[in-house]
Design a protein around this motif. Sequence first.
Motif, PDB file in Angstrom:
ATOM      1  N   MET A  98      70.429 -49.255  17.147  1.00 32.62           N
ATOM      2  CA  MET A  98      69.658 -50.300  17.816  1.00 32.62           C
ATOM      3  C   MET A  98      70.497 -50.884  18.951  1.00 32.62           C
ATOM      4  N   SER A  99      69.938 -50.987  20.145  1.00 30.63           N
ATOM      5  CA  SER A  99      70.688 -51.420  21.316  1.00 30.63           C
ATOM      6  C   SER A  99      70.877 -52.933  21.342  1.00 30.63           C
ATOM      7  N   VAL A 100      71.777 -53.381  22.229  1.00 29.06           N
ATOM      8  CA  VAL A 100      71.989 -54.813  22.417  1.00 29.06           C
ATOM      9  C   VAL A 100      70.693 -55.469  22.885  1.00 29.06           C
ATOM     10  N   ALA A 101      69.991 -54.807  23.807  1.00 26.10           N
ATOM     11  CA  ALA A 101      68.734 -55.361  24.316  1.00 26.10           C
ATOM     12  C   ALA A 101      67.723 -55.558  23.193  1.00 26.10           C
ATOM     13  N   THR A 102      67.628 -54.579  22.305  1.00 22.51           N
ATOM     14  CA  THR A 102      66.690 -54.683  21.187  1.00 22.51           C
ATOM     15  C   THR A 102      67.105 -55.794  20.235  1.00 22.51           C
ATOM     16  N   GLN A 103      68.404 -55.907  19.984  1.00 27.38           N
ATOM     17  CA  GLN A 103      68.898 -56.963  19.105  1.00 27.38           C
ATOM     18  C   GLN A 103      68.516 -58.344  19.623  1.00 27.38           C
ATOM     19  N   ARG A 153      81.657 -48.311  24.827  1.00 31.87           N
ATOM     20  CA  ARG A 153      83.099 -48.093  24.724  1.00 31.87           C
ATOM     21  C   ARG A 153      83.686 -48.660  23.439  1.00 31.87           C
ATOM     22  N   MET A 154      82.914 -49.487  22.740  1.00 30.89           N
ATOM     23  CA  MET A 154      83.424 -50.130  21.532  1.00 30.89           C
ATOM     24  C   MET A 154      82.719 -49.646  20.270  1.00 30.89           C
ATOM     25  N   PHE A 155      81.849 -48.649  20.397  1.00 30.35           N
ATOM     26  CA  PHE A 155      80.997 -48.281  19.265  1.00 30.35           C
ATOM     27  C   PHE A 155      81.793 -47.774  18.069  1.00 30.35           C
ATOM     28  N   THR A 156      83.008 -47.269  18.299  1.00 27.69           N
ATOM     29  CA  THR A 156      83.804 -46.762  17.179  1.00 27.69           C
ATOM     30  C   THR A 156      84.421 -47.880  16.345  1.00 27.69           C
ATOM     31  N   LEU A 157      84.395 -49.104  16.846  1.00 24.83           N
ATOM     32  CA  LEU A 157      85.042 -50.209  16.136  1.00 24.83           C
ATOM     33  C   LEU A 157      84.228 -50.714  14.955  1.00 24.83           C
ATOM     34  N   SER A 158      82.909 -50.603  15.058  1.00 24.54           N
ATOM     35  CA  SER A 158      82.060 -51.114  13.983  1.00 24.54           C
ATOM     36  C   SER A 158      80.655 -50.536  14.119  1.00 24.54           C
ATOM     37  N   ARG A 181      78.172 -52.134  13.508  1.00 25.59           N
ATOM     38  CA  ARG A 181      77.359 -53.287  13.904  1.00 25.59           C
ATOM     39  C   ARG A 181      77.732 -53.793  15.297  1.00 25.59           C
ATOM     40  N   ILE A 182      78.332 -52.932  16.115  1.00 25.93           N
ATOM     41  CA  ILE A 182      78.851 -53.404  17.397  1.00 25.93           C
ATOM     42  C   ILE A 182      77.746 -53.955  18.293  1.00 25.93           C
ATOM     43  N   ASP A 183      76.560 -53.335  18.288  1.00 27.77           N
ATOM     44  CA  ASP A 183      75.460 -53.848  19.110  1.00 27.77           C
ATOM     45  C   ASP A 183      75.054 -55.249  18.665  1.00 27.77           C
ATOM     46  N   GLN A 184      74.953 -55.433  17.365  1.00 33.03           N
ATOM     47  CA  GLN A 184      74.578 -56.741  16.830  1.00 33.03           C
ATOM     48  C   GLN A 184      75.626 -57.792  17.175  1.00 33.03           C
ATOM     49  N   MET A 185      76.893 -57.433  17.053  1.00 31.68           N
ATOM     50  CA  MET A 185      77.968 -58.384  17.328  1.00 31.68           C
ATOM     51  C   MET A 185      78.029 -58.742  18.807  1.00 31.68           C
ATOM     52  N   LEU A 186      77.876 -57.747  19.667  1.00 35.34           N
ATOM     53  CA  LEU A 186      77.900 -58.020  21.103  1.00 35.34           C
ATOM     54  C   LEU A 186      76.677 -58.828  21.530  1.00 35.34           C
ATOM     55  N   ALA A 187      75.546 -58.552  20.912  1.00 39.50           N
ATOM     56  CA  ALA A 187      74.337 -59.309  21.239  1.00 39.50           C
ATOM     57  C   ALA A 187      74.529 -60.791  20.922  1.00 39.50           C
ATOM     58  N   ALA A 188      75.077 -61.070  19.747  1.00 38.13           N
ATOM     59  CA  ALA A 188      75.314 -62.463  19.357  1.00 38.13           C
ATOM     60  C   ALA A 188      76.316 -63.130  20.290  1.00 38.13           C
ATOM     61  N   ALA A 189      77.383 -62.398  20.628  1.00 39.61           N
ATOM     62  CA  ALA A 189      78.409 -62.965  21.501  1.00 39.61           C
ATOM     63  C   ALA A 189      77.870 -63.189  22.909  1.00 39.61           C
ATOM     64  N   LEU A 190      77.070 -62.243  23.409  1.00 46.99           N
ATOM     65  CA  LEU A 190      76.492 -62.391  24.744  1.00 46.99           C
ATOM     66  C   LEU A 190      75.582 -63.615  24.801  1.00 46.99           C
ATOM     67  N   TRP A 191      74.740 -63.779  23.801  1.00 42.87           N
ATOM     68  CA  TRP A 191      73.831 -64.931  23.790  1.00 42.87           C
ATOM     69  C   TRP A 191      74.619 -66.241  23.767  1.00 42.87           C
ATOM     70  N   MET A 192      75.650 -66.290  22.946  1.00 37.51           N
ATOM     71  CA  MET A 192      76.452 -67.508  22.854  1.00 37.51           C
ATOM     72  C   MET A 192      77.131 -67.823  24.186  1.00 37.51           C
ATOM     73  N   ALA A 213      85.435 -62.246  21.919  1.00 43.02           N
ATOM     74  CA  ALA A 213      84.905 -62.823  20.683  1.00 43.02           C
ATOM     75  C   ALA A 213      84.680 -61.743  19.630  1.00 43.02           C
ATOM     76  N   VAL A 214      84.136 -60.612  20.059  1.00 48.54           N
ATOM     77  CA  VAL A 214      83.888 -59.517  19.116  1.00 48.54           C
ATOM     78  C   VAL A 214      85.209 -58.929  18.621  1.00 48.54           C
ATOM     79  N   MET A 215      86.151 -58.719  19.538  1.00 48.49           N
ATOM     80  CA  MET A 215      87.451 -58.181  19.140  1.00 48.49           C
ATOM     81  C   MET A 215      88.150 -59.120  18.164  1.00 48.49           C
ATOM     82  N   ARG A 216      88.013 -60.418  18.413  1.00 47.86           N
ATOM     83  CA  ARG A 216      88.624 -61.400  17.518  1.00 47.86           C
ATOM     84  C   ARG A 216      87.969 -61.350  16.138  1.00 47.86           C
TER      85      ARG A 216
END
Length: 273
Positions: free
Chosen positions: A1-6, A94-99, A101-112, A136-139
């Motif tokens: 699921m993409s960041v846009a969809t999230q 570029r970060m998809f290997t880290l988790s 849930r990377i799309d979900q995490m980036l979506a939340a961080a972007l909105w914030m 924020a996601v890396m942290r």
Amino acid sequence: MSVATQLGLGDPESHVLAMARSRWPGWVSAHPVLGVVEDLLELPAWLRQADRDDADMVLLTLAELSSPEGGDDVAATGALAWVLLPGVSLLASRMFTLSPRIDQMLAAALWMEARTFRWQRGHRVAANVLMNARKAVMRDLGVGAAADPTWARTIPVAPTERIWEAMPAEPSESAETPETSAQQELAELLDWASAGGVITDEDRSLLVDVAQTADRQRTVRSGRGHAGLLGNDVSAEVAGRRGVAAITVRRHTSRAIQALRDAVGATTAQVPA
């Protein structure tokens, strides 16, 4: 699921974007700087070809409308997040290997970040929002320089454990060498700059090539104040691989380095003393 969809921003007819589009004429009336397009859906195309400072003023105005200390309008938050989706999608790839849930995490961080950007004294909106979202996601993942350098390597041990008897008098060195840390910081800087539009993907590739070549040649000085990155031997080797003139390599490298300096300087200027 993409960041846009999230974020529910994958469809221009989605609730948030539809609300932002309906409010666009009112925003333009109150903030004429937004009058560069008649419809919000035209904004991404305009941003791609606009002067950097002009584009930044438009994004800064959206950030003001979004902020609880400004217009406090979640529709503006959605609009700002929507126009920044290409950059955050690049980060996700570029970060998809880290988790998983990377799309979900980036979506939340972007909105914030889109909701709380400090518009009163901010600038370089795209670069800073994306950089802060990535940090924020890396942290949260406990990865890289964005993670707490102490707690990220801490394992709780009860005071009664016998391991304390075997502890050396001097603390052991971190497993992360200075060289590895420097490489990681460089990669993070270039990822941020590329995603935020400070440099292009071609610039990023060139800078990596030049840095690796300079390191391999152990170039220390070039006489140009760029730590050997503009050295003649470095430029000649990179130019040979890329099929261009050495002066072209130096010119593009110098331009990219200056863009990074300007962006980092602008970011630092936002940090209160």
